[in-house]
Enzyme design. Structure first.
Site, PDB file in Angstrom:
ATOM      1  N   ASP A 115       0.867  -1.173   0.000  1.00 14.53           N
ATOM      2  CA  ASP A 115       0.000   0.000   0.000  1.00 14.53           C
ATOM      3  C   ASP A 115       0.906   1.226   0.000  1.00 14.53           C
ATOM      4  O   ASP A 115       1.980   1.218   0.605  1.00 14.53           O
ATOM      5  CB  ASP A 115      -0.905   0.004   1.237  1.00 14.53           C
ATOM      6  CG  ASP A 115      -1.921  -1.123   1.215  1.00 14.53           C
ATOM      7  OD1 ASP A 115      -2.430  -1.432   0.131  1.00 14.53           O
ATOM      8  OD2 ASP A 115      -2.207  -1.685   2.284  1.00 14.53           O
ATOM      9  N   ASP A 131      -6.875  -1.302  -4.354  1.00 13.82           N
ATOM     10  CA  ASP A 131      -7.919  -1.074  -3.347  1.00 13.82           C
ATOM     11  C   ASP A 131      -8.972  -0.098  -3.864  1.00 13.82           C
ATOM     12  O   ASP A 131     -10.167  -0.287  -3.646  1.00 13.82           O
ATOM     13  CB  ASP A 131      -7.314  -0.506  -2.059  1.00 13.82           C
ATOM     14  CG  ASP A 131      -6.345  -1.453  -1.378  1.00 13.82           C
ATOM     15  OD1 ASP A 131      -6.440  -2.678  -1.593  1.00 13.82           O
ATOM     16  OD2 ASP A 131      -5.481  -0.955  -0.628  1.00 13.82           O
TER      17      ASP A 131
END
Length: 145
Positions: A115, A131
């Protein structure tokens, strides 16, 4: 039609993977990097679990469940492509599949999902493009159901 969506999904995967590689290179020797537009910054987080770090200590279980979920969505998606070519659910499912597969590739290759996009908002998770694809696809899927 099927070739178009296969290329679309592969493009989503490529966008996310290239962005993750770029973020990792940009942050090789630093923790955070502000991005020019607004409160967004690059921050690398390696998430070994699912959303919000769930199941981080159950990697094998998570891999199996994720593979089953992706396969289920792909089968449903393929069925829609064959039986209902004008379904409003096809495009949202393509976004969900692209995001899920890209994150799954991280999990298989690296043992965790990379991320890198952080909003300077308290308790807001660090995310990646996959995401965002999954979230947007899910919202569109719900709205079109």
């Amino acid at each position: 039609m099927m070739i178009f969506y296969a290329l679309f999904i592969l493009t989503l995967i490529a966008i996310d993977q290239i962005a993750k590689i770029t973020a990792l290179k940009l942050l090789a020797d630093r923790n955070d990097l502000p991005i020019i537009f607004g409160p967004v910054q690059f921050t690398i987080v390696k998430n070994p679990g699912a959303a919000f770090g769930l199941l981080k200590n159950r990697k094998t279980f998570l891999r199996i469940i994720t593979a089953i979920l992706i396969a289920s969505v792909v089968i449903y998606f393929a069925n829609l492509l064959v039986t209902e070519t004008r379904s409003l659910l096809i495009r949202p499912l393509a976004f969900i599949i692209g995001g899920a597969v890209s994150n799954y590739l991280d999990r298989l290759r690296l043992g965790s999902v990379i991320d890198f996009l952080s909003l300077n908002i308290k308790k807001f998770p660090v995310v990646n493009f996959a995401d965002i694809f999954i979230f947007a696809g899910s919202i569109l899927f719900i709205l079109n159901s």
